[in-house]
Design a protein around this motif. Structure first.
Motif, PDB file in Angstrom:
ATOM      1  N   ALA A  77       0.826  -1.214   0.000  1.00 27.10           N
ATOM      2  CA  ALA A  77       0.000   0.000   0.000  1.00 27.10           C
ATOM      3  C   ALA A  77       0.854   1.256   0.000  1.00 27.10           C
ATOM      4  O   ALA A  77       0.453   2.295  -0.531  1.00 27.10           O
ATOM      5  N   THR A  78       2.046   1.158   0.559  1.00 24.44           N
ATOM      6  CA  THR A  78       2.982   2.288   0.543  1.00 24.44           C
ATOM      7  C   THR A  78       3.883   2.246  -0.681  1.00 24.44           C
ATOM      8  O   THR A  78       4.069   3.255  -1.369  1.00 24.44           O
ATOM      9  N   HIS A  79       4.393   1.068  -0.987  1.00 27.33           N
ATOM     10  CA  HIS A  79       5.375   0.930  -2.063  1.00 27.33           C
ATOM     11  C   HIS A  79       4.758   1.183  -3.438  1.00 27.33           C
ATOM     12  O   HIS A  79       5.440   1.662  -4.350  1.00 27.33           O
ATOM     13  N   LEU A  80       3.474   0.867  -3.603  1.00 34.82           N
ATOM     14  CA  LEU A  80       2.825   0.981  -4.915  1.00 34.82           C
ATOM     15  C   LEU A  80       1.786   2.102  -4.937  1.00 34.82           C
ATOM     16  O   LEU A  80       0.845   2.061  -5.739  1.00 34.82           O
ATOM     17  N   LYS A  81       1.967   3.085  -4.114  1.00 35.35           N
ATOM     18  CA  LYS A  81       0.952   4.141  -4.011  1.00 35.35           C
ATOM     19  C   LYS A  81       0.853   5.003  -5.264  1.00 35.35           C
ATOM     20  O   LYS A  81      -0.136   5.722  -5.445  1.00 35.35           O
ATOM     21  N   ASP A  82       1.846   4.921  -6.168  1.00 35.61           N
ATOM     22  CA  ASP A  82       1.857   5.776  -7.352  1.00 35.61           C
ATOM     23  C   ASP A  82       1.388   5.075  -8.618  1.00 35.61           C
ATOM     24  O   ASP A  82       1.572   5.586  -9.725  1.00 35.61           O
ATOM     25  N   ILE A  83       0.763   3.905  -8.485  1.00 28.02           N
ATOM     26  CA  ILE A  83       0.273   3.199  -9.666  1.00 28.02           C
ATOM     27  C   ILE A  83      -0.992   2.433  -9.288  1.00 28.02           C
ATOM     28  O   ILE A  83      -1.164   2.022  -8.135  1.00 28.02           O
ATOM     29  N   ALA A  84      -1.878   2.257 -10.268  1.00 28.50           N
ATOM     30  CA  ALA A  84      -3.051   1.409 -10.040  1.00 28.50           C
ATOM     31  C   ALA A  84      -2.584  -0.044  -9.955  1.00 28.50           C
ATOM     32  O   ALA A  84      -1.805  -0.495 -10.797  1.00 28.50           O
ATOM     33  N   TYR A  85      -3.067  -0.749  -8.923  1.00 28.23           N
ATOM     34  CA  TYR A  85      -2.640  -2.146  -8.810  1.00 28.23           C
ATOM     35  C   TYR A  85      -3.695  -2.967  -8.085  1.00 28.23           C
ATOM     36  O   TYR A  85      -4.562  -2.453  -7.385  1.00 28.23           O
ATOM     37  N   ARG A  86      -3.594  -4.268  -8.277  1.00 30.10           N
ATOM     38  CA  ARG A  86      -4.353  -5.239  -7.513  1.00 30.10           C
ATOM     39  C   ARG A  86      -3.361  -6.231  -6.920  1.00 30.10           C
ATOM     40  O   ARG A  86      -2.233  -6.358  -7.409  1.00 30.10           O
ATOM     41  N   ALA A  87      -3.779  -6.924  -5.872  1.00 31.93           N
ATOM     42  CA  ALA A  87      -2.864  -7.817  -5.164  1.00 31.93           C
ATOM     43  C   ALA A  87      -3.438  -9.225  -5.061  1.00 31.93           C
ATOM     44  O   ALA A  87      -4.624  -9.414  -4.775  1.00 31.93           O
ATOM     45  N   ILE A  88      -2.563 -10.185  -5.297  1.00 31.35           N
ATOM     46  CA  ILE A  88      -2.841 -11.589  -5.021  1.00 31.35           C
ATOM     47  C   ILE A  88      -2.022 -11.950  -3.792  1.00 31.35           C
ATOM     48  O   ILE A  88      -0.794 -11.826  -3.787  1.00 31.35           O
ATOM     49  N   SER A  89      -2.682 -12.379  -2.739  1.00 29.23           N
ATOM     50  CA  SER A  89      -1.993 -12.719  -1.508  1.00 29.23           C
ATOM     51  C   SER A  89      -1.865 -14.237  -1.384  1.00 29.23           C
ATOM     52  O   SER A  89      -2.142 -14.980  -2.333  1.00 29.23           O
ATOM     53  N   TYR A  90      -1.432 -14.673  -0.215  1.00 31.54           N
ATOM     54  CA  TYR A  90      -1.208 -16.105   0.015  1.00 31.54           C
ATOM     55  C   TYR A  90      -2.150 -16.625   1.079  1.00 31.54           C
ATOM     56  O   TYR A  90      -2.386 -15.979   2.105  1.00 31.54           O
ATOM     57  N   SER A  91      -2.694 -17.823   0.840  1.00 24.23           N
ATOM     58  CA  SER A  91      -3.372 -18.589   1.869  1.00 24.23           C
ATOM     59  C   SER A  91      -3.312 -20.057   1.452  1.00 24.23           C
ATOM     60  O   SER A  91      -3.378 -20.369   0.256  1.00 24.23           O
ATOM     61  N   GLN A  92      -3.188 -20.917   2.399  1.00 27.14           N
ATOM     62  CA  GLN A  92      -3.027 -22.346   2.114  1.00 27.14           C
ATOM     63  C   GLN A  92      -4.349 -22.933   1.652  1.00 27.14           C
ATOM     64  O   GLN A  92      -5.320 -22.963   2.400  1.00 27.14           O
ATOM     65  N   ILE A  93      -4.372 -23.423   0.428  1.00 26.78           N
ATOM     66  CA  ILE A  93      -5.632 -23.812  -0.203  1.00 26.78           C
ATOM     67  C   ILE A  93      -6.264 -25.046   0.430  1.00 26.78           C
ATOM     68  O   ILE A  93      -7.481 -25.227   0.365  1.00 26.78           O
ATOM     69  N   ASP A  94      -5.477 -25.893   1.095  1.00 23.62           N
ATOM     70  CA  ASP A  94      -6.044 -27.099   1.701  1.00 23.62           C
ATOM     71  C   ASP A  94      -6.147 -26.986   3.216  1.00 23.62           C
ATOM     72  O   ASP A  94      -6.308 -27.987   3.914  1.00 23.62           O
ATOM     73  N   ALA A  95      -6.079 -25.755   3.736  1.00 25.38           N
ATOM     74  CA  ALA A  95      -6.222 -25.551   5.183  1.00 25.38           C
ATOM     75  C   ALA A  95      -7.636 -25.914   5.635  1.00 25.38           C
ATOM     76  O   ALA A  95      -8.577 -25.921   4.824  1.00 25.38           O
ATOM     77  N   PRO A  96      -7.832 -26.238   6.902  1.00 23.04           N
ATOM     78  CA  PRO A  96      -9.202 -26.429   7.413  1.00 23.04           C
ATOM     79  C   PRO A  96     -10.054 -25.211   7.077  1.00 23.04           C
ATOM     80  O   PRO A  96      -9.576 -24.072   7.106  1.00 23.04           O
ATOM     81  N   ASP A  97     -11.325 -25.445   6.745  1.00 28.41           N
ATOM     82  CA  ASP A  97     -12.139 -24.365   6.194  1.00 28.41           C
ATOM     83  C   ASP A  97     -12.258 -23.168   7.127  1.00 28.41           C
ATOM     84  O   ASP A  97     -12.206 -22.014   6.688  1.00 28.41           O
ATOM     85  N   SER A  98     -12.370 -23.398   8.437  1.00 30.71           N
ATOM     86  CA  SER A  98     -12.473 -22.266   9.356  1.00 30.71           C
ATOM     87  C   SER A  98     -11.178 -21.456   9.365  1.00 30.71           C
ATOM     88  O   SER A  98     -11.213 -20.215   9.416  1.00 30.71           O
ATOM     89  N   GLN A  99     -10.048 -22.142   9.303  1.00 32.62           N
ATOM     90  CA  GLN A  99      -8.756 -21.458   9.255  1.00 32.62           C
ATOM     91  C   GLN A  99      -8.617 -20.649   7.982  1.00 32.62           C
ATOM     92  O   GLN A  99      -8.119 -19.518   7.991  1.00 32.62           O
ATOM     93  N   PHE A 100      -9.086 -21.229   6.873  1.00 31.32           N
ATOM     94  CA  PHE A 100      -9.002 -20.551   5.576  1.00 31.32           C
ATOM     95  C   PHE A 100      -9.868 -19.300   5.579  1.00 31.32           C
ATOM     96  O   PHE A 100      -9.433 -18.226   5.141  1.00 31.32           O
ATOM     97  N   ILE A 101     -11.077 -19.409   6.075  1.00 36.24           N
ATOM     98  CA  ILE A 101     -11.986 -18.255   6.116  1.00 36.24           C
ATOM     99  C   ILE A 101     -11.401 -17.142   6.982  1.00 36.24           C
ATOM    100  O   ILE A 101     -11.433 -15.964   6.613  1.00 36.24           O
ATOM    101  N   ASN A 102     -10.848 -17.507   8.124  1.00 36.93           N
ATOM    102  CA  ASN A 102     -10.239 -16.504   8.999  1.00 36.93           C
ATOM    103  C   ASN A 102      -9.065 -15.817   8.309  1.00 36.93           C
ATOM    104  O   ASN A 102      -8.881 -14.594   8.433  1.00 36.93           O
ATOM    105  N   ALA A 103      -8.267 -16.604   7.572  1.00 34.67           N
ATOM    106  CA  ALA A 103      -7.108 -16.038   6.878  1.00 34.67           C
ATOM    107  C   ALA A 103      -7.545 -15.030   5.817  1.00 34.67           C
ATOM    108  O   ALA A 103      -6.955 -13.948   5.689  1.00 34.67           O
TER     109      ALA A 103
END
Length: 280
Positions: A77-103
């Motif tokens: 949010a600070t480093h890319l403040k001068d350009i339009a951008y979208r972000a893909i983050s990380y979450s473990q796809i096979d995590a327990p569903d409650s853990q995944f939702i919280n993440a």
């Protein structure tokens, strides 16, 4: 050149604050030009290095802190403040569903459009875990993408992903780095199958991981256009990793040279990424 491009696969590293254990741990990747790849770069420097006008980008998670991936989003949010951008983050796809939702709840920021969990090699088995279907369904319900990074020539896993996409028609999946290529015929067989799911798109990127000729690059693009069509393919740099083989500017000049028409170039270098990643 005045053409505007959107780069849907870029990594920025903050090695002084982030962890990046895969990059600066005891066993960093044995890549050529690793020092150059690890060098800090600003978005302004990247824009200046390109013959085309880089007007927006998609930042793909880079392992800043896999225990708290929101830290990477906060830094961006600070480093890319001068350009339009979208972000893909990380979450473990096979995590327990409650853990995944919280993440995902922790990650929710205006720039977030999806998550990536790299499932290359033996990790591909995680895409076949029962929790993966539940978590993909949650992503679909939240209008978030899943960036799939695995070897599509592993047809068992490819068939599993197709099953998910058929069961979840609102799920949107993007295949990273052409799905990797080791056997061109097996790759093409997988491409044909994947292309039948209208909710799967693919990035034309990651060529630095192969030793394919430029003529083969044309063959790859021709087959992708034949099966996926012009609206589900995106040129992407994978910067700074592309520097294994080529600098940022020459990466995009090469993509431009592969296009037979300007319409194809505009679709693959801008319009598709704008639509798929919801860049206004």
């Amino acid at each position: 050149m005045s053409d505007k491009i959107i780069d849907p696969h870029v990594h920025f590293f903050n090695l002084s604050e982030g962890q990046y254990t895969w990059l600066q741990g005891e066993r960093p990747p044995a890549w050529p030009n690793l020092t150059q790849i690890k060098a800090p770069v600003t978005v302004g420097q990247l824009q200046s290095a390109c013959s085309f006008e880089l007007e927006a980008l998609v930042h793909i998670e880079a392992g800043f802190d896999n225990q708290a991936p929101v830290n990477e989003l906060n830094w961006l949010a600070t480093h890319l403040k001068d350009i339009a951008y979208r972000a893909i983050s990380y979450s473990q796809i096979d995590a327990p569903d409650s853990q995944f939702i919280n993440a995902i709840t922790v990650l929710r920021q205006p720039t977030l459009v999806g998550i990536r969990d790299i499932t290359e090699g033996d990790d591909a088995r995680r895409l076949r875990a029962p929790n993966s279907l539940e978590n993909l369904a949650y992503l679909a319900a939240e209008n978030l993408l899943f960036e799939a990074q695995f070897e599509i020539e592993n047809h068992v896993v490819t068939e599993q992903l197709i099953t998910y996409c058929q069961a979840l028609p609102s799920l949107r999946v993007v295949i990273n780095h052409l799905g990797f290529i080791s056997d061109e015929q097996r790759w093409l067989e997988a491409i044909i199958k994947l292309s039948r799911c209208s909710n799967i798109a693919i990035k034309f990127s990651g060529l630095e991981f192969s030793s394919l000729s430029k003529d083969t690059h044309r063959w790859l693009l021709k087959n992708l256009l034949n099966h996926f069509g012009e609206q589900r393919i995106m040129f992407a740099s994978n910067f700074p990793v592309c520097q294994i083989d080529v600098d940022y500017n020459n990466c995009w000049l090469h993509y431009f040279s592969l296009c037979d028409t300007h319409h194809t170039w505009q679709q693959l270098s801008n319009k598709n990424s704008r639509y798929i990643y919801q860049i206004s």
